[in-house]
Design an enzyme around this catalytic site. Sequence first.
Site, PDB file in Angstrom:
ATOM      1  N   VAL A  11       3.599 -44.329   2.987  1.00  0.00           N
ATOM      2  CA  VAL A  11       5.056 -44.117   3.667  1.00  0.00           C
ATOM      3  C   VAL A  11       5.444 -45.398   4.161  1.00  0.00           C
ATOM      4  O   VAL A  11       7.073 -45.785   4.220  1.00  0.00           O
ATOM      5  CB  VAL A  11       4.475 -42.889   4.915  1.00  0.00           C
ATOM      6  N   ASP A  30       2.130 -54.071  10.328  1.00  0.00           N
ATOM      7  CA  ASP A  30       0.198 -53.473  10.190  1.00  0.00           C
ATOM      8  C   ASP A  30      -0.368 -54.065  10.967  1.00  0.00           C
ATOM      9  O   ASP A  30      -0.216 -55.084  10.913  1.00  0.00           O
ATOM     10  CB  ASP A  30      -0.113 -52.885   8.726  1.00  0.00           C
ATOM     11  N   GLU A 152       8.790 -37.419   6.543  1.00  0.00           N
ATOM     12  CA  GLU A 152       9.040 -38.110   5.064  1.00  0.00           C
ATOM     13  C   GLU A 152       9.040 -36.810   3.882  1.00  0.00           C
ATOM     14  O   GLU A 152       7.358 -36.156   4.787  1.00  0.00           O
ATOM     15  CB  GLU A 152       8.456 -39.139   5.028  1.00  0.00           C
ATOM     16  N   PHE A 153       9.523 -36.583   2.829  1.00  0.00           N
ATOM     17  CA  PHE A 153       9.388 -35.459   1.819  1.00  0.00           C
ATOM     18  C   PHE A 153       8.647 -36.388   0.715  1.00  0.00           C
ATOM     19  O   PHE A 153       8.914 -36.225  -0.231  1.00  0.00           O
ATOM     20  CB  PHE A 153      10.260 -35.043   1.861  1.00  0.00           C
ATOM     21  N   GLU A 156       3.667 -39.068  -3.878  1.00  0.00           N
ATOM     22  CA  GLU A 156       2.932 -40.296  -4.569  1.00  0.00           C
ATOM     23  C   GLU A 156       3.273 -40.158  -5.848  1.00  0.00           C
ATOM     24  O   GLU A 156       3.516 -39.080  -6.564  1.00  0.00           O
ATOM     25  CB  GLU A 156       1.141 -40.581  -4.022  1.00  0.00           C
ATOM     26  N   ALA A 253      -0.497 -24.233 -13.661  1.00  0.00           N
ATOM     27  CA  ALA A 253      -1.076 -24.468 -12.992  1.00  0.00           C
ATOM     28  C   ALA A 253      -2.307 -25.183 -13.244  1.00  0.00           C
ATOM     29  O   ALA A 253      -2.449 -26.686 -13.814  1.00  0.00           O
ATOM     30  CB  ALA A 253      -1.993 -22.813 -13.863  1.00  0.00           C
ATOM     31  N   GLY A 258      -4.903 -31.044  -4.850  1.00  0.00           N
ATOM     32  CA  GLY A 258      -5.871 -31.811  -3.976  1.00  0.00           C
ATOM     33  C   GLY A 258      -4.873 -33.490  -3.440  1.00  0.00           C
ATOM     34  O   GLY A 258      -3.756 -33.256  -3.090  1.00  0.00           O
ATOM     35  N   CYS A 261      -2.248 -35.418   1.061  1.00  0.00           N
ATOM     36  CA  CYS A 261      -1.575 -34.259   2.000  1.00  0.00           C
ATOM     37  C   CYS A 261      -2.463 -32.985   2.416  1.00  0.00           C
ATOM     38  O   CYS A 261      -1.851 -32.461   2.711  1.00  0.00           O
ATOM     39  CB  CYS A 261       0.094 -34.740   1.785  1.00  0.00           C
ATOM     40  N   LYS A 264      -4.671 -31.656   3.427  1.00  0.00           N
ATOM     41  CA  LYS A 264      -5.108 -32.026   4.973  1.00  0.00           C
ATOM     42  C   LYS A 264      -3.890 -31.189   5.676  1.00  0.00           C
ATOM     43  O   LYS A 264      -4.377 -30.023   6.581  1.00  0.00           O
ATOM     44  CB  LYS A 264      -5.087 -33.495   5.129  1.00  0.00           C
TER      45      LYS A 264
HETATM   46  C1  UGA Z   1       3.515 -34.101  -1.243  1.00  0.00           C
HETATM   47  C2  UGA Z   1       4.602 -33.183  -0.455  1.00  0.00           C
HETATM   48  O1  UGA Z   1       4.724 -32.903  -2.986  1.00  0.00           O
HETATM   49  C3  UGA Z   1       5.307 -34.382  -0.613  1.00  0.00           C
HETATM   50  O2  UGA Z   1       6.311 -33.686  -0.255  1.00  0.00           O
HETATM   51  C4  UGA Z   1       5.229 -34.871   0.819  1.00  0.00           C
HETATM   52  O3  UGA Z   1       5.970 -35.740   1.564  1.00  0.00           O
HETATM   53  C5  UGA Z   1       3.178 -35.385   0.563  1.00  0.00           C
HETATM   54  O4  UGA Z   1       2.712 -34.474  -0.121  1.00  0.00           O
HETATM   55  C6  UGA Z   1       3.173 -36.021   1.644  1.00  0.00           C
HETATM   56  O5  UGA Z   1       2.791 -35.450   2.891  1.00  0.00           O
HETATM   57  O6  UGA Z   1       2.989 -37.654   2.269  1.00  0.00           O
HETATM   58  P1  UGA Z   1       1.951 -35.955  -2.964  1.00  0.00           P
HETATM   59  O7  UGA Z   1       0.484 -35.107  -1.941  1.00  0.00           O
HETATM   60  O8  UGA Z   1       2.114 -37.237  -2.912  1.00  0.00           O
HETATM   61  O9  UGA Z   1       3.304 -35.041  -2.272  1.00  0.00           O
HETATM   62  O10 UGA Z   1       1.429 -35.113  -4.392  1.00  0.00           O
HETATM   63  P2  UGA Z   1       2.129 -33.964  -5.318  1.00  0.00           P
HETATM   64  O11 UGA Z   1       3.324 -34.682  -6.257  1.00  0.00           O
HETATM   65  O12 UGA Z   1       2.676 -32.709  -4.006  1.00  0.00           O
HETATM   66  O13 UGA Z   1       0.473 -33.212  -5.646  1.00  0.00           O
HETATM   67  C7  UGA Z   1      -0.315 -32.948  -5.114  1.00  0.00           C
HETATM   68  C8  UGA Z   1      -1.524 -31.833  -5.170  1.00  0.00           C
HETATM   69  O14 UGA Z   1      -0.427 -30.848  -5.920  1.00  0.00           O
HETATM   70  C9  UGA Z   1      -1.341 -32.654  -6.587  1.00  0.00           C
HETATM   71  O15 UGA Z   1      -3.455 -32.458  -6.507  1.00  0.00           O
HETATM   72  C10 UGA Z   1      -1.254 -32.016  -7.544  1.00  0.00           C
HETATM   73  O16 UGA Z   1      -1.512 -32.151  -8.702  1.00  0.00           O
HETATM   74  C11 UGA Z   1      -1.110 -30.373  -7.344  1.00  0.00           C
HETATM   75  N1  UGA Z   1       0.177 -30.177  -7.967  1.00  0.00           N
HETATM   76  C12 UGA Z   1       1.472 -30.432  -7.838  1.00  0.00           C
HETATM   77  C13 UGA Z   1       0.020 -28.469  -8.718  1.00  0.00           C
HETATM   78  O17 UGA Z   1      -1.243 -28.361  -9.106  1.00  0.00           O
HETATM   79  N2  UGA Z   1       0.558 -27.760  -9.380  1.00  0.00           N
HETATM   80  C14 UGA Z   1       2.279 -28.606  -9.319  1.00  0.00           C
HETATM   81  O18 UGA Z   1       2.874 -27.955 -10.168  1.00  0.00           O
HETATM   82  C15 UGA Z   1       2.288 -29.446  -8.795  1.00  0.00           C
END
Ligand code: UGA
Length: 437
Positions: A11, A30, A152-153, A156, A253, A258, A261, A264
């Site tokens: 972030v 840092d 922050e949204f 990754e 699906a 995982g 974020c 946790k």
């Molecule tokens: C997530 C949020 O999407 C962000 O908006 C947020 O800022 C971030 O956490 C955070 O709190 O810092 P991130 O963990 O980087 O982002 O990645 P995502 O794209 O959200 O994916 C998270 C997990 O969900 C991955 O394991 C992904 O494979 C899984 N996922 C996602 C699914 O299984 N199905 C989906 O349709 C989408």
Amino acid sequence: MELCIIGSGYVGLVTGACFAEVGHSVICVDNDQRKVDMLQAGKIPIYEPGLEELVMRNVAANRLRFTNSIQEGVDGSQVIFIAVPTPPQPDGSVDMTFIERVAREIASALKPGQYRVVVDKSTVPVKTGERVAATIQRYNKEASFDVVSNPEFLREGCAVPDLMKPDRIVIGCGSERATDLMKRVYEPFMAPILVTDINSAELIKHAANSFLSLKISYINAVSAICEASGADVEMVADGIGMDRRIGRQFLNAGLGYGGSCFPKDVKAFIAIAEEIGVPFGLLKEVERINESQLERFLRKMRDGLWVLKDKKIAVWGLTFKPDTDDVRNSVPIELINRLVNEGASVTAYDPKGMEKAREWNLIPDSVKLSATPLEAIDGAEALVIATEWKDFANQNLNDVRKRMHTPLVFDGRNLFDPQTMKDLGFIYYGVGRAAAK
Ligand code: UGA
């Protein structure tokens, strides 16, 4: 504007680079000297598409620099962002040690008569802003400052575009002076700004991540019903996703969510709700479904292969999602460990995640890592798709089949079309769809 970002992780670093890109002068702090040295030498400690060019360009333009000194950052900046980790504790609640320490360090660095805005960007429990303000006051009675919550949204793997073109900016703040400064920081991004009180801004972040996790668990629960009834979850997701009130995003699906974020934050939100006396049972079910998704997948593998022991299994994907090198809390890594525990002989390939998986000892030594996706499947009795990298979708499937000993594919991300796979001679198992044999 002159901005300071404390913490150069995902972030902090991406935020710092994007702020510099729109013209602000940014100093990233840092306390890990090794990281600061790397960044000063032009090396980026994480893989994130577009980040390296962004950092290089802004360092060269003198808009972005790195230091280990909070004092230096606080002295030269109007706005100080906190972007340090808030890791989970064993009971699911959030470890606030880093935030508290940084609050004290900012307090000692603040000089009398020098107004500063202290912004929390890390994901924190509701009421953290109040505690940060009280801590700064306690350690420096002369300090003149306001505290803001600005969650922050970014995701990754697409952090740079997410940050440059955000859906919204949330500014949680009780002071007009600080709100005006924050609006100036974000003016160049031309995104909708929502101003709230601090507590609401903090809650927005946990509520948003938990809702997205709920969406994933919802479709995963539907995928189990699809498997049992002969429906296809991809078609169901398309059908419900076309309703604009629902939307198709985050209805994929798979093996379950995982990363560092969602798991946790769902846990933390459950703990926060519990602590304030409003238990959130729905989120416990979200977690339960998420955990059962990997179990169901393993059962499917046992169905297809009968016995996993001594089977040669290739796994494509180690990272928790594509376009990142992040292997923390990765379901693919957990899957590999489960397969090895059951006696399978695993060979794996990932475009970016292999180095860190090895370095951090996340996979057993017995797992062989291959130089290419095709090398990994040489003689394999089954192939598992664990992460939906584009690279995997682009492989020549005829070559894949020829190299395998027996053509079983367990697709944990529904990357391929079942009928196409069947026509090519594969025995194909997806998630939430009938096996194609
Ligand atoms: C997530 C949020 O999407 C962000 O908006 C947020 O800022 C971030 O956490 C955070 O709190 O810092 P991130 O963990 O980087 O982002 O990645 P995502 O794209 O959200 O994916 C998270 C997990 O969900 C991955 O394991 C992904 O494979 C899984 N996922 C996602 C699914 O299984 N199905 C989906 O349709 C989408």
